[in-house]
Every structure is written in C-alpha cells, then in structure tokens.
Design a protein around this motif. Sequence first.
Motif, PDB file in Angstrom:
ATOM      1  N   PRO A 270     -29.303   1.873 -52.533  1.00 36.83           N
ATOM      2  CA  PRO A 270     -28.352   1.095 -51.732  1.00 36.83           C
ATOM      3  C   PRO A 270     -27.195   1.955 -51.239  1.00 36.83           C
ATOM      4  O   PRO A 270     -26.830   2.949 -51.865  1.00 36.83           O
ATOM      5  N   VAL A 271     -26.649   1.563 -50.103  1.00 37.18           N
ATOM      6  CA  VAL A 271     -25.533   2.280 -49.487  1.00 37.18           C
ATOM      7  C   VAL A 271     -24.378   1.300 -49.307  1.00 37.18           C
ATOM      8  O   VAL A 271     -24.559   0.193 -48.758  1.00 37.18           O
ATOM      9  N   LEU A 272     -23.193   1.693 -49.761  1.00 38.14           N
ATOM     10  CA  LEU A 272     -21.990   0.873 -49.638  1.00 38.14           C
ATOM     11  C   LEU A 272     -21.004   1.588 -48.723  1.00 38.14           C
ATOM     12  O   LEU A 272     -20.778   2.787 -48.867  1.00 38.14           O
ATOM     13  N   PHE A 273     -20.425   0.819 -47.797  1.00 39.28           N
ATOM     14  CA  PHE A 273     -19.525   1.459 -46.824  1.00 39.28           C
ATOM     15  C   PHE A 273     -18.382   0.513 -46.472  1.00 39.28           C
ATOM     16  O   PHE A 273     -18.477  -0.711 -46.631  1.00 39.28           O
ATOM     17  N   ALA A 274     -17.304   1.086 -45.992  1.00 35.86           N
ATOM     18  CA  ALA A 274     -16.165   0.332 -45.453  1.00 35.86           C
ATOM     19  C   ALA A 274     -16.082   0.595 -43.966  1.00 35.86           C
ATOM     20  O   ALA A 274     -16.507   1.646 -43.491  1.00 35.86           O
ATOM     21  N   PHE A 275     -15.540  -0.384 -43.235  1.00 35.81           N
ATOM     22  CA  PHE A 275     -15.459  -0.208 -41.785  1.00 35.81           C
ATOM     23  C   PHE A 275     -14.168  -0.828 -41.273  1.00 35.81           C
ATOM     24  O   PHE A 275     -13.546  -1.677 -41.921  1.00 35.81           O
ATOM     25  N   GLY A 276     -13.791  -0.421 -40.108  1.00 32.88           N
ATOM     26  CA  GLY A 276     -12.613  -0.973 -39.447  1.00 32.88           C
ATOM     27  C   GLY A 276     -12.745  -0.807 -37.949  1.00 32.88           C
ATOM     28  O   GLY A 276     -13.463   0.080 -37.469  1.00 32.88           O
ATOM     29  N   GLN A 277     -12.075  -1.708 -37.226  1.00 30.02           N
ATOM     30  CA  GLN A 277     -12.091  -1.635 -35.755  1.00 30.02           C
ATOM     31  C   GLN A 277     -10.748  -2.086 -35.223  1.00 30.02           C
ATOM     32  O   GLN A 277     -10.157  -3.060 -35.699  1.00 30.02           O
ATOM     33  N   THR A 278     -10.256  -1.377 -34.243  1.00 31.16           N
ATOM     34  CA  THR A 278      -9.067  -1.789 -33.506  1.00 31.16           C
ATOM     35  C   THR A 278      -9.316  -1.540 -32.036  1.00 31.16           C
ATOM     36  O   THR A 278     -10.112  -0.663 -31.672  1.00 31.16           O
ATOM     37  N   LYS A 282      -9.729  -7.767 -23.013  1.00 31.43           N
ATOM     38  CA  LYS A 282      -9.595  -9.102 -22.450  1.00 31.43           C
ATOM     39  C   LYS A 282     -10.981  -9.726 -22.405  1.00 31.43           C
ATOM     40  O   LYS A 282     -11.852  -9.220 -21.688  1.00 31.43           O
ATOM     41  N   PRO A 283     -11.194 -10.781 -23.158  1.00 28.55           N
ATOM     42  CA  PRO A 283     -10.322 -11.333 -24.185  1.00 28.55           C
ATOM     43  C   PRO A 283     -10.414 -10.507 -25.456  1.00 28.55           C
ATOM     44  O   PRO A 283     -11.270  -9.644 -25.581  1.00 28.55           O
ATOM     45  N   GLY A 284      -9.540 -10.799 -26.440  1.00 32.86           N
ATOM     46  CA  GLY A 284      -9.636 -10.156 -27.740  1.00 32.86           C
ATOM     47  C   GLY A 284     -10.599 -10.928 -28.615  1.00 32.86           C
ATOM     48  O   GLY A 284     -11.582 -11.504 -28.152  1.00 32.86           O
ATOM     49  N   TYR A 285     -10.316 -10.945 -29.894  1.00 36.85           N
ATOM     50  CA  TYR A 285     -11.177 -11.706 -30.797  1.00 36.85           C
ATOM     51  C   TYR A 285     -11.084 -13.226 -30.500  1.00 36.85           C
ATOM     52  O   TYR A 285     -12.023 -13.970 -30.800  1.00 36.85           O
ATOM     53  N   TYR A 296      -7.707  -6.124 -34.320  1.00 39.08           N
ATOM     54  CA  TYR A 296      -8.275  -5.228 -35.329  1.00 39.08           C
ATOM     55  C   TYR A 296      -8.993  -6.068 -36.371  1.00 39.08           C
ATOM     56  O   TYR A 296      -8.783  -7.287 -36.487  1.00 39.08           O
ATOM     57  N   ARG A 297      -9.812  -5.375 -37.156  1.00 43.64           N
ATOM     58  CA  ARG A 297     -10.457  -6.013 -38.293  1.00 43.64           C
ATOM     59  C   ARG A 297     -10.887  -4.917 -39.274  1.00 43.64           C
ATOM     60  O   ARG A 297     -11.158  -3.778 -38.872  1.00 43.64           O
ATOM     61  N   VAL A 298     -10.964  -5.227 -40.549  1.00 41.12           N
ATOM     62  CA  VAL A 298     -11.428  -4.318 -41.591  1.00 41.12           C
ATOM     63  C   VAL A 298     -12.405  -5.077 -42.465  1.00 41.12           C
ATOM     64  O   VAL A 298     -12.389  -6.310 -42.520  1.00 41.12           O
TER      65      VAL A 298
END
Length: 421
Positions: A270-278, A282-285, A296-298
């Motif tokens: 198994p592989v475990l990872f963290a991620f984030g986006q900023t 238009k439009p945003g989330y 953004y999101r993490v």
Amino acid sequence: MKTTITGLLLLVSVLVRGQEIITLAECHRLAIENAPRLGDLELIRQMGTLKQDQAGTSWYPSLNLNGKISYQSDVVTVALTDPSIPVDFPEVPKDQYGLNLDLTQNLYDGGMASAKKSYEEALAAADLQEVEVDLYRLKGNVNSYFFAVLLLQENFRNLEVHLENLLAREEAMQTALANGALLETDLKVMEVEKLKIQQSMIEVSSRKNSFLDALSVLCGKDLSDPVVLEMPRFEEYQAGQLNRPEYKLFDLKHASMEAGKELVGKKRMPVLFAFGQTGYGKPGYNMLNPEWDFYYRVGAGFSWKLWDWSQTKNEKQVISYQQQVLQNQRATFDKELSSLLVQEEARMEQFRLSMEMEEQVVKLQHEISEQAAVKLTNGTMTATEYVTELNKESLARVSLASHRVQLMQAMANYLSIQGNL
C-alpha cells in the motif's frame, strides 16, 4: 679475425646495456591502463549514482502547475415551480477558467524507493565487474604476443651463438688452408652457412618485430628494439583456489536478480500520500459563484493494489528462471576451466620431460661438435660434415630453448585460467 669477433662482442655488450627490460607483469599493467574499456568504470559509477539518486526522488514532493479554459453547452440549473417561493438560484457559468498548483507528498511507499535504490546499486556493481572481466581477458592476448616474442628472441640468440661458432673456426681454417690441410671449397661452405644464418636472423628479427608491434598497440608503449622481454619465472603450479573475476560477476548478477525480486514484490504494497491544491479561477470550488475566486484544499489518500492477476508472481518466477540459467552458465564455466587446466597440466609435463632429454642431447651434441671442429682443423673432416654436426647442436639448443619458453607460457596460462596471474 680475433679483432673482428672482439669488436662484435663489445658491440653486443653495449647494446645489451642500452636495452630496456620489460616484464610480463608490466605488459599486463600497461595493457589494462591503456584499454579503452577502462574508461567505462568511471562512466558506470556515475550512471549508477544518478540512477540511485533518481530512485530516491520518489520521496520528494511532486509540484505541478496546470490550467484550464472550457466552455460547455449546458450546466446544472435549479428552478422552483411554486411561484409562492420567491427564491432565485444563481446559474452556473458555462465558461470556466482555472489555474491550479497541485502538491503531492508520499508518506509511505511500502519500501519501493529503498528497493529501487538497492536494485540500481546491484546492477551497477554487476556492470562494473563485467568490465573487470573484460580487462582480465585482455591479459590472455598479452600472453600470446609476449611469449611469441620470447620464443623468437631465444631463437635469435641461438642463431647468434651458431654464427659465433662459425666465426671462431674461420681463423683456424685459414691456417689449415695455408698448410694444405683444407681445400678452398671448405671455406666457401662456411661462408654459405654464415649467409644462411644471417638470412635466418633477418627473418626471425622481422617476425619478432611484428609481434612486438602488436604488443605495443595493446600496451600503448613503443616496445620495438632495443626493448628486451624478460623471461618470467613461475614456481611449480598448484591446484589452488580459482579466483577468476567471472565468479564474482556470477555472484553479483545473482544478487541483482534477488534485488529485482524484492523490487517486484514492493509493487503490491500500500501507498499513503498527502496532497494539496490551491488555485485561482472562475468559478472556484463554489460552482454557483460566477466570480473569480481563490481556493485551496488539503487531504490524504492511499492506494493498494489488491489483485494484479498474478502479474507479480509471474515476474518473480521469470527472475527465478533467469537465476537457474545463470547457475547453468556458472556450471558450464566450471567445466571449461577444469578442462583447460587439465590440458595445461599435460602440456607442462610434456615440456618438462622433453627438456630433460634435450639437455642431455645438447651436452652430447656439443661434445661431438667440439670433436668435429678439431677434425676440421686437422683436415680429417670436411666443412660440410662439420656444419652438419654444428647444425645438429644448434637445432638441439633451439628445441630446448623453445620448450623452456613454452613451459613458462603453459604455467602462465595455468595461472591465468585459475585467475592467479
């Protein structure tokens, strides 16, 4: 005549003092130092270091910049049919824009990076040893040329001794001719024999120089005259341990295959990872907000390949088959070395027995030649008969010297086959 002989001997003495002595070990060293393959060692080390460093980069964060521009014909709309509820839902824009920065960081990779690094390290070690094997084989080529030169070198020396023996008889023959004990024809026979010897010396010297030129190419050093190759002296051969570099290569290849098995097994972990986006778009989330907006999101995630249709198992089995092939190659190599060692042992024994007989022949034939020289001076033997006996002695010396060189070559071959030269 004595003055001529003395001058020749002095000239030879001066030449010998000016000669450079080259040993077999020095030729081996020069050939390896000047082998183009030697430069591959550093290149392989550098490539191995780069691949190992590359394997470790999986722990570095992955940073990607991406953008999008799109237009769609339909979007989700919300409409109420009850006019008593005065709610107006905004419409999702059909045109969308976005510029995102995505970050991913491995938290646990199941040992994949470590296994990959070990695998690359094992491959580099095997590649380095393969170069060592090629460099060791180069010694066999050096041996062939080296002992070919030695053999011709000994033949040339025997021709020199033969010529000196003829020159030593000339003055006595001149006296015998003046006293009527010899015919002028006898002197001509001696002169013809000297010319034949000089012709042979030219031929032998030419052949020796051709082998020296070939050896010079391998060693990267001018080994032409007045260079003299030194006869190596080996102790009695012993059936010792085999130290051929090929055995280490077999071991390293087997180790690299084991590392390959380990790497294949890590694919199922198994592989475990963290991620984030900023980003900005238009439009945003909030899809119902028609305005440009930052967002953004993490988070974290994992993946685990639970079933691969026996792909991992089959890959490991293929590597096991490759290891069996490698083992068969090693067994074949063992048999080849054993066969070669037996052949060289038989050759060494043959040369020893031949030399024991030839030493006696040379001693007896020398006595016969000395007696023949006395008879020639006294006029009781013709020059032709004397030359015949002298040639027999010369041939016996050549045969003895040749077998002495061949014995040393057989010993060198034996040590080379063992990996101890």
